[in-house]
Write an enzyme that holds these catalytic residues in place. Structure first.
Site, PDB file in Angstrom:
ATOM      1  N   ARG A  87       0.826  -1.213   0.000  1.00 50.58           N
ATOM      2  CA  ARG A  87       0.000   0.000   0.000  1.00 50.58           C
ATOM      3  C   ARG A  87       0.854   1.255   0.000  1.00 50.58           C
ATOM      4  NH1 ARG A  87      -2.612   0.546   5.980  1.00 50.58           N
ATOM      5  NH2 ARG A  87      -1.012  -0.530   7.163  1.00 50.58           N
ATOM      6  N   ARG A 170       5.242  10.085   2.962  1.00 48.52           N
ATOM      7  CA  ARG A 170       6.395   9.743   3.805  1.00 48.52           C
ATOM      8  C   ARG A 170       7.681  10.105   3.081  1.00 48.52           C
ATOM      9  NH1 ARG A 170       5.878   3.707   6.384  1.00 48.52           N
ATOM     10  NH2 ARG A 170       6.213   2.983   4.260  1.00 48.52           N
ATOM     11  N   ASP A 247      10.494  -7.270   7.923  1.00 50.51           N
ATOM     12  CA  ASP A 247      10.105  -6.358   6.831  1.00 50.51           C
ATOM     13  C   ASP A 247       9.826  -4.952   7.368  1.00 50.51           C
ATOM     14  OD1 ASP A 247       7.937  -8.124   7.867  1.00 50.51           O
ATOM     15  OD2 ASP A 247       6.649  -6.651   6.909  1.00 50.51           O
ATOM     16  N   ASP A 257       7.407   2.175   9.643  1.00 51.29           N
ATOM     17  CA  ASP A 257       6.108   1.494   9.697  1.00 51.29           C
ATOM     18  C   ASP A 257       5.469   1.581  11.077  1.00 51.29           C
ATOM     19  OD1 ASP A 257       6.331   1.004   7.064  1.00 51.29           O
ATOM     20  OD2 ASP A 257       6.174  -1.177   7.182  1.00 51.29           O
TER      21      ASP A 257
HETATM   22  P1  AMP Z   1       2.560  -4.210   8.047  1.00 46.86           P
HETATM   23  O1  AMP Z   1       2.146  -5.220   9.053  1.00 46.86           O
HETATM   24  O2  AMP Z   1       1.721  -2.973   8.013  1.00 46.86           O
HETATM   25  O3  AMP Z   1       4.018  -3.891   8.118  1.00 46.86           O
HETATM   26  O4  AMP Z   1       2.304  -4.872   6.623  1.00 46.86           O
HETATM   27  C1  AMP Z   1       2.787  -6.127   6.220  1.00 46.86           C
HETATM   28  C2  AMP Z   1       2.560  -6.316   4.745  1.00 46.86           C
HETATM   29  O5  AMP Z   1       1.178  -6.195   4.437  1.00 46.86           O
HETATM   30  C3  AMP Z   1       3.273  -5.322   3.844  1.00 46.86           C
HETATM   31  O6  AMP Z   1       3.627  -5.986   2.671  1.00 46.86           O
HETATM   32  C4  AMP Z   1       2.202  -4.298   3.584  1.00 46.86           C
HETATM   33  O7  AMP Z   1       2.417  -3.589   2.397  1.00 46.86           O
HETATM   34  C5  AMP Z   1       0.973  -5.180   3.478  1.00 46.86           C
HETATM   35  N1  AMP Z   1      -0.268  -4.451   3.805  1.00 46.86           N
HETATM   36  C6  AMP Z   1      -0.653  -3.984   5.013  1.00 46.86           C
HETATM   37  N2  AMP Z   1      -1.865  -3.388   4.933  1.00 46.86           N
HETATM   38  C7  AMP Z   1      -2.251  -3.470   3.637  1.00 46.86           C
HETATM   39  C8  AMP Z   1      -3.404  -3.046   2.918  1.00 46.86           C
HETATM   40  N3  AMP Z   1      -4.413  -2.412   3.504  1.00 46.86           N
HETATM   41  N4  AMP Z   1      -3.423  -3.309   1.590  1.00 46.86           N
HETATM   42  C9  AMP Z   1      -2.415  -3.953   0.988  1.00 46.86           C
HETATM   43  N5  AMP Z   1      -1.325  -4.384   1.609  1.00 46.86           N
HETATM   44  C10 AMP Z   1      -1.226  -4.156   2.920  1.00 46.86           C
HETATM   45 MG    MG Z   2       5.337  -3.001   7.094  1.00 47.00          MG
END
Ligand code: AMP
Ligand code: MG
Length: 479
Positions: A87, A170, A247, A257
């Site tokens: 995203r 960002r 990640d 993040d």
């Molecule tokens: P995060 O836990 O926010 O670090 O996200 C982990 C993974 O999920 C990363 O690859 C993000 O880009 C993806 N991600 C989180 N929220 C979304 C969303 N609403 N739509 C698409 N990808 C998402």
């Molecule tokens: Mg992330």
């Protein structure tokens, strides 16, 4: 509009990313805050109207092919082979007149090839959290990605309830994560892995000589050092990241993040702030260890192209020294000490135990302690405790043994013990107002966070511990 494009990441080639445009938000997109000081500092001349068009995805930046990058990650200890910017979209790489380069990214700009089941969006509350947290952290002197503007729209987003969408602009020198390296190691793409290491060294670690046959080790050491120091900073201000998956670990040692993060109120090193974290993997107490665990995953990835694994292990073993050095420097300053001995370590450990037992507010305690005897008297009223009053006596004795004058000590402490941190209830209040279209509370909080070492008269409640009835807020990962 003035953006001085200098594409670097975008030149790495298609193994590293997919070109993708933002998906426009169409329902009343409106800018709710811009960080003018940051935009100025970065020499980004963008009017509010231009920012609105860019953040809503209606206009792209001419001359730059926007992209989403591919990476993997260990999430809660488990490898997930393909994640990527699900995203977030890189919309420009900008160079300032003193040759600094900055990546500009939209978070919440719509789906990408890496969105998996997600909608590519971010809701208002999580975007405000990221926006204010990156500002707070940067002003506290903690390495972090930054946020230059935030836009809200009335496009509906489905989460547990229907919410509205927001986008954060960002900025960071680079958004590359440990997971980028893990991805190419796992994909058995050694050439790409090497390219990426050399890219980071060339652009961000210029002191590393790539003709050195052990440059991979030097690269790892730089990341070990930066990560250790970043986490020491987190511990000193009571910041809990909440989702330290590999990640979410920046290769530059930036806090990245902002999801279910929390600035601790009462000192409780075991408290879980992420409701997906049933095991308590990402508590305050575990952060230093998890930093090392993630570095180990990075070293494993590097070992696919660098055979002398003993050298990698040796660099990893320096982590605790880097961490302790930074942590003790920061904590000595908080205590008002010009150096930190083994005995001071005991004094600090004892304090932490008392703080946990007595449920003492982290930031409030340190700030009051900075005011010497007067502060201790106030704390004794707030937290009557025999153990604590004995501890103050020992601290005063310790002060007698060092050369710092009381004035110099107070100055040191006041510039290391912030009056304001981004407390959950303050953040929540700003969010609740924003949800009904009143962005003034957010703006006020932003202004106060710009100078966290000074009690301004913007709002008195900012400098007090959370009221007793402030709900305990437990947040989810991705909203
Ligand atoms: P995060 O836990 O926010 O670090 O996200 C982990 C993974 O999920 C990363 O690859 C993000 O880009 C993806 N991600 C989180 N929220 C979304 C969303 N609403 N739509 C698409 N990808 C998402
Ligand atoms: Mg992330």
């Amino acid at each position: 509009m003035k953006i001085n494009l200098n594409p670097q990441f975008a030149k790495l080639g298609e193994s590293f990313f997919s070109n993708i445009q933002a998906t426009p938000l169409l329902k009343n997109p409106h800018l709710i805050h811009e960080n003018s000081a940051l935009l100025n500092e970065l020499e980004l001349e963008l009017s509010s109207a231009e920012l609105t068009k860019i953040l809503s995805g209606v206009a792209a930046i001419d001359g730059y092919q926007a992209l989403a990058s591919v990476y993997m990650g260990h999430q809660f200890g488990v490898p997930v082979p393909r994640l990527g910017d699900g995203r977030a979209i890189l919309i420009a790489e900008h160079q300032t007149s003193n040759s600094e380069t900055w990546e500009l990214q939209l978070k919440g700009a719509g789906q990408t090839p890496y969105s998996r089941m997600g909608d590519g969006r971010a809701v208002l509350r999580s975007s405000i959290r990221e926006y204010l947290a990156s500002h707070a952290m940067s002003k506290l002197g903690v390495p972090t990605t930054l946020a230059a503007a935030i836009l809200h729209s009335h496009d509906q987003i489905i989460r547990e309830q229907i919410e509205t969408a927001a986008v954060v602009l960002r900025v960071a020198p680079s958004f590359i994560r440990f997971g980028h390296f893990e991805y190419f190691a796992r994909q058995k793409q050694p050439r790409q892995l090497e390219t990426l290491i050399q890219f980071v060294c060339n652009n961000y670690f210029p002191e590393i000589n790539l003709s050195d046959s052990d440059y991979v080790v030097l690269f790892l050491e730089e990341v070990v050092k930066r990560t250790a120091e970043m986490i020491a900073h987190w511990q000193s201000i009571g910041f809990v990241h909440g989702v330290m998956n590999s990640d979410n670990m920046s290769i530059l040692g930036l806090t990245i993040d902002y999801g279910p993060f929390s600035f601790m109120d009462k000192f409780n090193p075991e408290q879980i702030f992420n409701h997906s974290d049933s095991e308590g993997r990402y508590t305050y107490a575990k952060q230093p260890y998890i930093g090392w665990w993630n570095l180990y995953r990075l070293a494993e990835a590097l070992s696919t192209i660098y055979a002398k694994t003993d050298n990698l292990e040796q660099v990893l073993s320096k982590y605790s020294d880097y961490y302790n050095q930074k942590y003790t420097t920061l904590m000595a300053a908080k205590l008002g000490l010009s150096e930190f001995s083994e005995d001071d370590g005991k004094l600090l450990d004892e304090l932490l135990q008392i703080m946990q037992q007595e449920q003492i507010d982290w930031a409030y305690f340190w700030r009051k302690l900075s005011y010497g005897i007067v502060g201790q008297q106030q704390l004794q009223l707030d937290y009557p405790s025999l153990a604590l009053s004995n501890w103050y006596r020992r601290l005063e004795n310790r002060y007698q043994q060092q050369a710092l004058t009381p004035e110099a000590r107070q100055k040191l402490m006041l510039s290391n013990n912030p009056a304001l941190i981004l407390r959950n209830h303050l953040l929540q209040d700003a969010i609740e107002h924003a949800k009904i279209g009143d962005y003034s509370e957010m703006s006020r909080l932003f202004d106060a966070l710009s100078d966290p070492y000074v009690e301004s008269d913007i709002c008195q409640k900012y400098y007090k511990p959370a009221p007793r009835d402030a709900a305990e807020i437990i947040l989810s990962c991705s909203s």
